[in-house]
Enzyme design. Structure first.
Site, PDB file in Angstrom:
ATOM      1  N   HIS A  43       0.841  -1.211   0.000  1.00  0.00           N
ATOM      2  CA  HIS A  43       0.000   0.000   0.000  1.00  0.00           C
ATOM      3  C   HIS A  43       0.870   1.254   0.000  1.00  0.00           C
ATOM      4  CE1 HIS A  43       0.429   1.057   4.327  1.00  0.00           C
ATOM      5  NE2 HIS A  43       0.369  -0.246   4.584  1.00  0.00           N
ATOM      6  N   ASP A  59      -0.415   4.366   0.856  1.00  0.00           N
ATOM      7  CA  ASP A  59      -0.843   5.367   1.842  1.00  0.00           C
ATOM      8  C   ASP A  59      -0.075   5.204   3.149  1.00  0.00           C
ATOM      9  OD1 ASP A  59      -2.404   2.919   1.849  1.00  0.00           O
ATOM     10  OD2 ASP A  59      -3.664   3.805   3.406  1.00  0.00           O
ATOM     11  N   ASP A 101       6.325   1.261   7.081  1.00  0.00           N
ATOM     12  CA  ASP A 101       4.913   0.899   6.823  1.00  0.00           C
ATOM     13  C   ASP A 101       4.375   1.737   5.690  1.00  0.00           C
ATOM     14  OD1 ASP A 101       2.319   0.010   6.983  1.00  0.00           O
ATOM     15  OD2 ASP A 101       1.880   0.971   8.881  1.00  0.00           O
ATOM     16  N   GLU A 109      -5.074   1.295   2.421  1.00  0.00           N
ATOM     17  CA  GLU A 109      -4.927   0.173   3.360  1.00  0.00           C
ATOM     18  C   GLU A 109      -5.112   0.666   4.787  1.00  0.00           C
ATOM     19  OE1 GLU A 109      -3.303  -2.690   6.142  1.00  0.00           O
ATOM     20  OE2 GLU A 109      -2.567  -0.655   5.846  1.00  0.00           O
ATOM     21  N   GLU A 110      -4.589   1.850   5.078  1.00  0.00           N
ATOM     22  CA  GLU A 110      -4.635   2.361   6.452  1.00  0.00           C
ATOM     23  C   GLU A 110      -6.048   2.699   6.908  1.00  0.00           C
ATOM     24  OE1 GLU A 110      -2.344   2.179   8.520  1.00  0.00           O
ATOM     25  OE2 GLU A 110      -0.443   2.138   7.433  1.00  0.00           O
ATOM     26  N   GLU A 143       4.234  -6.168   4.480  1.00  0.00           N
ATOM     27  CA  GLU A 143       4.024  -5.270   5.620  1.00  0.00           C
ATOM     28  C   GLU A 143       5.175  -5.491   6.604  1.00  0.00           C
ATOM     29  OE1 GLU A 143       1.678  -3.037   6.522  1.00  0.00           O
ATOM     30  OE2 GLU A 143      -0.166  -3.459   5.404  1.00  0.00           O
ATOM     31  N   HIS A 188       3.757   3.614  12.325  1.00  0.00           N
ATOM     32  CA  HIS A 188       2.928   4.693  12.898  1.00  0.00           C
ATOM     33  C   HIS A 188       3.675   5.471  13.994  1.00  0.00           C
ATOM     34  CE1 HIS A 188      -1.188   2.885  11.509  1.00  0.00           C
ATOM     35  NE2 HIS A 188      -0.204   2.450  10.755  1.00  0.00           N
TER      36      HIS A 188
END
Lengths: 422, 422
Positions: free
Chosen positions: B102, B104, B135, B169-170, B193, B393
């Site tokens: 992903h 995003d 991530d 995805e997030e 991931e 994150h």
């Protein structure tokens, strides 16, 4: 007041009350929250013109205010937020009386909890409802109705009567402070905040705080790798509850006897985090801190700050990431009038004369501009008004028409006796 | 892979790694948060062109997505938020492989906690740091470096290789779902991931919730006349902590052995109140609810809702003012690949071949698009990637260059063996 005068007052109240109840509804319809006071003040100005008062409408002088230690406000400008003052000059030799009410109201809050649009007043024949009815446009109207009656009695007063409609009471009193700094003085003052017709000789102070609590962000799925600022903020709130208990246990003045929490700590706002699946790394708490009549603002602040840095509270996270505390936006000084003050005596006499009952005295559970009037203005000030304390800042705020009338009669007697008729 | 091939791979990795590390830095510099993915996708498109892939760049079809039961998003439009797909057609007869990452990234959060600007990547020779490094732009780069190496090996693959860079995805996987609905199928899939080079055969699901808690407003000075929505929200959070404990005590699958909280409940946001000196009458809590591999989304929801309406929890206030619960914005289905699946076997073999050590298997503590690929797409999917789980994150998110290289080598071997060389 002779019994003939009493009848005259009754008759005049009967004649004008509906006009002034209408004025109250009109005032409520102006959504005069912080920064939006102009239209309501212009409406009041017309009433003062009808009362043939000398009018002074002025925007507070920000530079002058900033120099004063009692000033604390988020305001960058007072453009469009004027104070309004009306004066009846006395013929001389009498004591002057200041009548002070604030025009600002708090926001309506959750509209779903209102059974009516908050800024569309309803007069059901017994009460008038809408935001500001009780806090404190109803009180202001009781002053103006009293002034109308005194005027129609065609008497000449020796002392000056000064009516003030001020801004910013709900966020710290910049309006009243500005009026003091503009030179408005008096031998006594009354503020008809919602006391349910009780007399509040003690003024509780208060100030606003903002606490920033830090956490450490992480993916919500491995939240144990982060530190939740929300969890830490909850610990701060618990600590503030302990502080509230501690401070209120100390208060044993008889006038606070019936007040569940004489000087509360209110958590008014809490905002934190920016993503549902992240551990929040910052939370902001805002609230109101009650200050006792027998402590200084500085003492109260110091105890608050000490409590949030006490070793009992500081776990290893807080030791490395202490909360930041900011005193912002609003503060109300505590104040008091001694129980032997001649103005308080006169007030009690007027209440007894009008209601037939002894005045009920209580300590105010909240701050008002009376702190500024008494401490900065050095004016003995009594808080007494027709609104219902418990409905202030509430949905479905309302005021009883009978209470407005009773307060007006007390004010008529007070004006005639305090300022003296020639 | 022969030892000659192995040498060839080593040499090609050496030749191209710096170019791809540079691509990673460039990708990090695009602040590709929700709704801002376009520029990063266009950059990736150029890399796919260099790899001579058939390119398909398309905005998800909102109407088609809305018809699907797995779709849940706050999106009103996908304008400017395209998916990107690149395909190498095989010569036929081989198994196809889907490589999914992903584009995003989550917002940067509190900038003060970063020791660098989050969207200005730094390569210090050992690792690359910046938001999205782990991530999962680093994982995506490890796929692309593997593709580059395979291409330069000048081999012909029997099976198709499909590379996907998806959005959203997030916040729930709308990008991957849209790619499935567009018809992209494969015999197996890998999502790199951040697993720290571990294999995650079990996919934890999750969903986002929004809880509204009601209080009753009052003046802060008589706060005992109101009901604080913040106090009530704290009670809700405590109840959710009990629920989290209850749900995690039930999980005894050996793959969750080293995970402190297999299916966490994360409180990500809390907002309430609008005035420091009013009792707050509404608080909104948003968070992420972990869903176990062995339960359905519906079962998980039902338990959550039951817990917040249980009589143990409901005091008289909550009985009259139950909280409202909304499932919004994002959800990731749980998923799993059986331990006997031939793709997982092949994956373990490739890891052993490259690293010399047995693959380490763990259950994912968070949801990924693997739930959609396995449940909706019916594609056996393995999550394995070079990023560091704990840094996802986080401020100062980073990825080790050695890990990217190791993952790339595993992917090269996987592509060659799974898709087969002609």
């Amino acid at each position: 007041m002779t019994s003939e005068d009493k009848k005259k007052v009754e008759k005049l109240i009967e004649r004008y009350k509906d006009e002034y109840f209408h004025h109250l509804c009109q005032l409520i319809n102006f959504e005069s929250t912080y920064g939006h006071e102009l239209e309501a003040q212009l409406y009041l100005k017309k009433i003062l013109e009808d009362l043939q008062m000398e009018i002074d409408i002025f925007e507070p002088d920000l530079d002058k205010l900033k120099e004063h230690s009692a000033y604390l406000s988020a305001r960058q400008t007072f453009n469009g937020s004027p104070n309004l003052v009306g004066v009846w000059k006395g013929t001389g030799g009498g004591r002057s009386l200041l009548l002070n009410g604030h025009i600002d109201v708090v926001p309506a809050g959750d509209l779903k909890q209102w059974s009516q649009p908050p800024f569309m007043a309803i007069n059901n024949g017994h009460s008038i409802s809408g935001r500001g009815a009780t806090d404190m446009k109803g009180g202001t109207i009781s002053l103006l109705l009293a002034l109308k009656v005194v005027q129609e009695m065609k008497v000449k007063l020796k002392g000056d009567v000064i009516f003030q409609s001020v801004i910013d009471e709900e966020c710290g009193g910049a309006g009243t402070l500005a009026a003091i700094l503009r030179g408005y003085q008096a031998d006594a003052a009354v503020i008809p905040e919602p006391t349910k017709l009780k007399v509040f000789p003690l003024q509780q102070g208060s100030m606003w705080f903002r606490i920033k609590v830090t956490g450490r962000a992480a993916h919500g799925g491995t939240r144990y790798e982060g530190v939740s600022a929300i969890d830490k903020a909850i610990a701060v709130i618990e600590q503030l509850k302990k502080l509230e208990t501690l401070r209120n246990e100390r208060i044993n003045h008889p006038l606070y006897q019936n007040i569940p929490i004489p000087i509360p700590i209110n958590i008014g706002k809490m905002n934190g985090g920016d993503w549902p699946s992240s551990v929040p790394d910052e939370v902001m708490i805002e609230g109101r801190y009650g200050v006792s009549f027998d402590e200084t603002m500085e003492e109260a602040k110091e105890e608050f700050e000490r409590m949030l840095s006490s070793s009992m509270f500081m776990d290893s996270w807080f030791k490395d990431h202490p909360v930041s505390i900011e005193w912002f936006g609003a503060r109300w000084m505590p104040g008091s009038i001694t129980l032997e003050d001649p103005f308080l005596e006169q007030f009690k006499t007027s209440i007894k004369k009008i209601s037939g009952k002894s005045a009920r005295l209580e300590a105010a559970p909240w701050g008002t501009d009376a702190g500024l009037l008494s401490q900065v203005g050095d004016i003995p000030t009594v808080v007494y008004g027709p609104g219902t304390t418990e409905l202030a800042h509430h949905p479905d705020e309302a005021i009883e028409l009978e209470a407005i009338i009773e307060a007006s009669k007390v004010f008529v007697d007070l004006i005639l006796t305090w300022c003296e008729v020639e």
